[in-house]
Design an enzyme around this catalytic site. Structure first.
Site, PDB file in Angstrom:
ATOM      1  N   ARG A  50     -59.177  -5.337 138.136  1.00  0.00           N
ATOM      2  CA  ARG A  50     -60.049  -4.283 138.625  1.00  0.00           C
ATOM      3  C   ARG A  50     -61.501  -4.697 138.424  1.00  0.00           C
ATOM      4  O   ARG A  50     -61.837  -5.348 137.454  1.00  0.00           O
ATOM      5  CB  ARG A  50     -59.816  -2.984 137.859  1.00  0.00           C
ATOM      6  N   ASP A  52     -65.258  -2.570 138.450  1.00  0.00           N
ATOM      7  CA  ASP A  52     -65.806  -1.218 138.499  1.00  0.00           C
ATOM      8  C   ASP A  52     -66.778  -1.060 139.659  1.00  0.00           C
ATOM      9  O   ASP A  52     -67.159  -2.037 140.314  1.00  0.00           O
ATOM     10  CB  ASP A  52     -66.521  -0.891 137.186  1.00  0.00           C
ATOM     11  N   ARG A 200     -69.464  -5.757 130.032  1.00  0.00           N
ATOM     12  CA  ARG A 200     -70.713  -4.983 130.030  1.00  0.00           C
ATOM     13  C   ARG A 200     -71.028  -4.429 128.642  1.00  0.00           C
ATOM     14  O   ARG A 200     -72.196  -4.336 128.247  1.00  0.00           O
ATOM     15  CB  ARG A 200     -70.623  -3.867 131.060  1.00  0.00           C
TER      16      ARG A 200
END
Length: 251
Positions: A50, A52, A200
């Protein structure tokens, strides 16, 4: 049915990540629509992971199953690339499509993934939504010293979003360093797997070190705490790129 891998890249600005969502535009939605239109059958892809909302990918893999027509060559789908690309938005580009074993899996067969995070220090319209504008100065040397500490650990719960469906928060990080570029920094990190929001959150915590807000000893304490609230805030998605996905059967 024959299974295929598709390699693509995309600018994630304007998309709510890779995975299909009920009320938001995603990269997977655009790809599946293009594949289904081009091959004239319902095609559902499964991605290598995935990303974001707002995150980019210079290399991304997905797999899909296809029932070929009698006149289609199952060994050579290179001609399909231009056709699929013509059906995709300009921000998404297919690089290649190739046949793989029926058991090949884009997510579970990946042995390593690498991300880069881009930071720049002066306003630049050409870096809008492609890099994080940081106002201030950072001690890159101490940030790299902190990045080396990541190799000492495997449990990175403190950098993961809570309430995820993973069974373990263990990852083996193999690369982590900042490199100074013209008017900016690029952080490169690779591992066998990543947790949601992990990169992040790591960058956000390393930036705190670069601002001399926390020490190297405190960085270790944060990791050992396994507490997300102890780590730094997640940096903006615009600077993050998935840059490499490694498989044992792809050169």
């Amino acid at each position: 049915m024959q299974r295929y891998f598709i390699e693509l890249s995309y600018n994630g600005t304007g998309y709510h990540g890779w995975q299909i969502q009920p009320n938001a535009l995603t990269v997977q939605q655009c790809l599946d629509t293009a594949l289904s239109t081009y091959f004239r059958q319902i095609v559902t892809s499964l991605g290598c992971g995935r990303t974001d909302s707002g995150v980019h990918a210079s290399q991304f893999y997905a797999h899909f199953d296809l029932q070929l027509e009698a006149d289609q060559n199952p060994k050579d789908l290179s001609r399909s690339i231009s056709g699929i690309n013509s059906l995709l938005p300009y921000q998404i580009a297919v690089k290649r499509v190739f046949e793989v074993a029926d058991t090949a899996h884009a997510r579970f067969d990946a042995t390593e993934r690498a991300y880069q995070y881009h930071i720049h220090f002066h306003k630049d319209p050409f870096k809008l939504d492609r890099s994080w504008l940081f106002k201030g100065s950072l001690d890159v040397h101490v940030m790299n010293e902190a990045a080396k500490i990541l190799f000492q650990y495997t449990d990175f719960s403190c950098f993961s979003k809570s309430n995820t469906q993973t069974f373990t928060n263990n990852c083996k990080i193999t690369t982590a360093y900042f490199e100074e570029k013209e008017d900016g920094l690029v952080f490169t990190i690779s591992a066998d797997r990543f947790l949601r929001n992990m990169v992040r959150a790591i960058v956000g915590t390393l930036v705190r070190i670069g601002k001399n807000e926390i020490t190297l000893a405190q960085f270790k304490e944060i990791i050992e705490s396994k507490d997300r609230s102890s780590a730094g805030q997640s940096v903006p998605a615009c600077g993050l790129y998935l840059v490499r996905v490694t498989y044992p059967f792809i050169q």
